[in-house]
Design a protein around this motif. Sequence first.
Motif, short mmCIF file in Angstrom:
data_model
loop_
_atom_site.label_atom_id
_atom_site.label_comp_id
_atom_site.label_asym_id
_atom_site.label_seq_id
_atom_site.Cartn_x
_atom_site.Cartn_y
_atom_site.Cartn_z
N GLU A 1 0.93 -1.35 0.18
CA GLU A 1 -0.06 -0.03 -0.04
C GLU A 1 0.79 1.15 -0.14
O GLU A 1 2.07 1.25 0.69
N LEU A 2 0.43 2.20 -0.79
CA LEU A 2 1.00 3.46 -0.49
C LEU A 2 0.63 4.29 0.43
O LEU A 2 -0.70 4.56 0.22
N VAL A 3 1.21 4.91 1.46
CA VAL A 3 0.70 5.68 2.52
C VAL A 3 1.52 7.00 2.36
O VAL A 3 2.96 6.93 2.75
N GLU A 4 1.05 8.23 2.03
CA GLU A 4 1.82 9.28 2.08
C GLU A 4 3.17 9.27 1.13
O GLU A 4 4.13 9.75 1.44
N GLY A 5 2.84 8.39 -0.15
CA GLY A 5 4.07 8.05 -0.91
C GLY A 5 4.92 6.97 -0.62
O GLY A 5 5.96 6.93 -1.21
N ILE A 6 4.86 6.50 0.69
CA ILE A 6 5.63 5.39 1.26
C ILE A 6 5.05 4.20 1.05
O ILE A 6 3.88 4.06 1.44
N PRO A 7 5.69 3.21 0.40
CA PRO A 7 5.28 1.61 0.23
C PRO A 7 5.34 1.05 1.46
O PRO A 7 6.49 0.96 2.27
N LEU A 8 4.12 0.48 1.90
CA LEU A 8 3.92 -0.26 3.34
C LEU A 8 3.58 -1.68 2.92
O LEU A 8 2.64 -1.84 1.99
N PHE A 9 4.05 -2.76 3.59
CA PHE A 9 3.77 -3.94 3.14
C PHE A 9 2.66 -4.57 4.25
O PHE A 9 2.99 -4.27 5.62
N SER B 1 6.58 -5.29 10.18
CA SER B 1 6.52 -4.01 11.18
C SER B 1 7.75 -3.21 11.06
O SER B 1 8.08 -2.08 10.67
N PHE B 2 8.85 -4.14 11.21
CA PHE B 2 10.26 -3.67 11.19
C PHE B 2 10.69 -2.97 9.92
O PHE B 2 11.29 -2.32 9.71
N VAL B 3 10.28 -3.92 8.75
CA VAL B 3 10.58 -3.36 7.23
C VAL B 3 9.75 -2.06 7.03
O VAL B 3 10.42 -1.19 6.47
N ASN B 4 8.55 -1.96 7.53
CA ASN B 4 7.84 -0.83 7.33
C ASN B 4 8.43 0.47 8.00
O ASN B 4 8.52 1.70 7.64
N ARG B 5 8.95 0.20 9.11
CA ARG B 5 9.37 1.31 10.01
C ARG B 5 10.85 1.70 9.33
O ARG B 5 11.02 2.98 9.35
N THR B 6 11.50 0.63 8.98
CA THR B 6 12.87 1.13 8.43
C THR B 6 12.76 1.92 7.32
O THR B 6 13.27 2.98 7.08
N VAL B 7 11.72 1.48 6.04
CA VAL B 7 11.13 2.36 4.85
C VAL B 7 10.85 3.51 5.47
O VAL B 7 11.44 4.57 4.76
N ARG B 8 9.99 3.62 6.40
CA ARG B 8 9.34 4.79 6.62
C ARG B 8 10.44 5.89 7.20
O ARG B 8 10.49 7.12 6.88
#
Length: 90
Positions: free
Chosen positions: A23-31, A72-79
């Motif tokens: 999903e794209l949330v504010e331009g950030i891809p989240l898994f 969650s770890f990957v999403n936090r890291t990407v964000r």
Amino acid sequence: MLLLPKLQNLPNTFPIEGAVRIELVEGIPLFRASSTVQERIETLLEKQQNYLLNSEEEQELDLYEEIDDYLSFVNRTVRNLYLTQNQSDI
């Protein structure tokens, strides 16, 4: 240096394809877990509330928890990388 958590196993019910959506949330891809995976987790949690899970189901739920922690770890890291990059661009 960030160390990625290591997953030892995946649940037997974990689909090979379509297990994760992006999903794209504010331009950030989240898994995120797919609806199929979410439904299986909900089924196990409902059963856990009303009955005892057998050992295989307990292990399956534990593995899904590990996958959730990993995503969650990957999403936090990407964000965090995205936010750090944007702050340095200012």
